[in-house]
Scaffold this motif. Structure first.
Motif, PDB file in Angstrom:
ATOM      1  N   ASN A 134       0.902  -1.220   0.016  1.00 36.47           N
ATOM      2  CA  ASN A 134       0.037  -0.057  -0.025  1.00 36.47           C
ATOM      3  C   ASN A 134       0.932   1.290   0.096  1.00 36.47           C
ATOM      4  O   ASN A 134       0.471   2.021  -0.658  1.00 36.47           O
ATOM      5  N   HIS A 138       1.058   3.789  -3.273  1.00 39.14           N
ATOM      6  CA  HIS A 138       0.573   5.208  -2.813  1.00 39.14           C
ATOM      7  C   HIS A 138       1.884   6.148  -3.421  1.00 39.14           C
ATOM      8  O   HIS A 138       1.438   7.058  -4.080  1.00 39.14           O
ATOM      9  N   VAL A 150      -0.426   6.822   4.730  1.00 38.77           N
ATOM     10  CA  VAL A 150      -1.107   5.578   4.395  1.00 38.77           C
ATOM     11  C   VAL A 150      -1.007   4.797   5.707  1.00 38.77           C
ATOM     12  O   VAL A 150      -2.159   4.030   5.631  1.00 38.77           O
TER      13      VAL A 150
END
Length: 188
Positions: A134, A138, A150
């Motif tokens: 993730n 991002h 995040v």
């Protein structure tokens, strides 16, 4: 051990349902057989131990929670602003909430991991890979916020999803929407 991949997957999916409904203590080969509607003794032919079943259930939950290729590709489309990030966060909260038994089973596995070092190691590795994915995704997206943003959003939305699934009357959909919007604004 049996190798029919469709049967194995059905048994693992049944294990997820049992975990969500009965908790880790209720996860037995017999309970999985009953949930999967297969003859008694089937699960024990596919998994060497209960720990093996727990570990494979954890992996399967993440497979089912992984966004589609289309969703992943959409991260790199459109504007690179807070409004786009909010859209994506609404999608995450909605997608994960739409698989309630998976999320609840994962919570059971996490609690069980406090007592089972091997399961803890597997979950730690899998969840760390999810966080790293993730964060990396991002960064590549060009959306606002940094690595810590995040992680903060992941932590906040995991708890929001927990609230939605365990106390569904706590927040209505309008308030959930506002919380997601406000969380993004405050974190970035």
């Amino acid at each position: 051990m049996r190798t029919n991949p469709e049967r194995r997957q059905a048994l693992i999916d049944a294990a997820i349902e049992v975990l969500a409904r009965e908790g880790a203590r209720g996860l037995t080969f017999r309970a999985v057989d009953t949930q999967a509607k297969v003859p008694t003794g089937t699960a024990s032919n596919y998994f060497s131990s209960r720990d093996d079943l727990l570990t494979q259930a954890g992996g399967r939950i993440y497979e089912r929670l992984t966004p589609s290729d289309g969703t992943l590709a959409s991260v790199h489309e459109g504007a690179r602003d807070a409004a786009r990030l909010k859209e994506l966060m609404h999608e995450v909260v909605g997608r994960v909430s739409a698989f309630p038994t998976g999320f609840l089973a994962l919570l059971e596995l996490r609690l069980e991991a406090t007592r089972r070092p091997e399961l803890r190691a597997v979950l730690t590795q899998r969840i760390k890979a999810d966080v790293d994915f993730n964060v990396s995704n991002h960064r590549e997206s060009g959306l606002p916020g940094d690595d810590t943003s995040v992680k903060l959003l992941m932590l906040a939305f995991n708890w929001l999803i927990l609230e939605r699934l365990t106390l569904p009357d706590l927040y209505d959909e309008e308030e959930v929407h506002r919380i997601v919007e406000e969380a993004v604004d405050r974190v970035i």
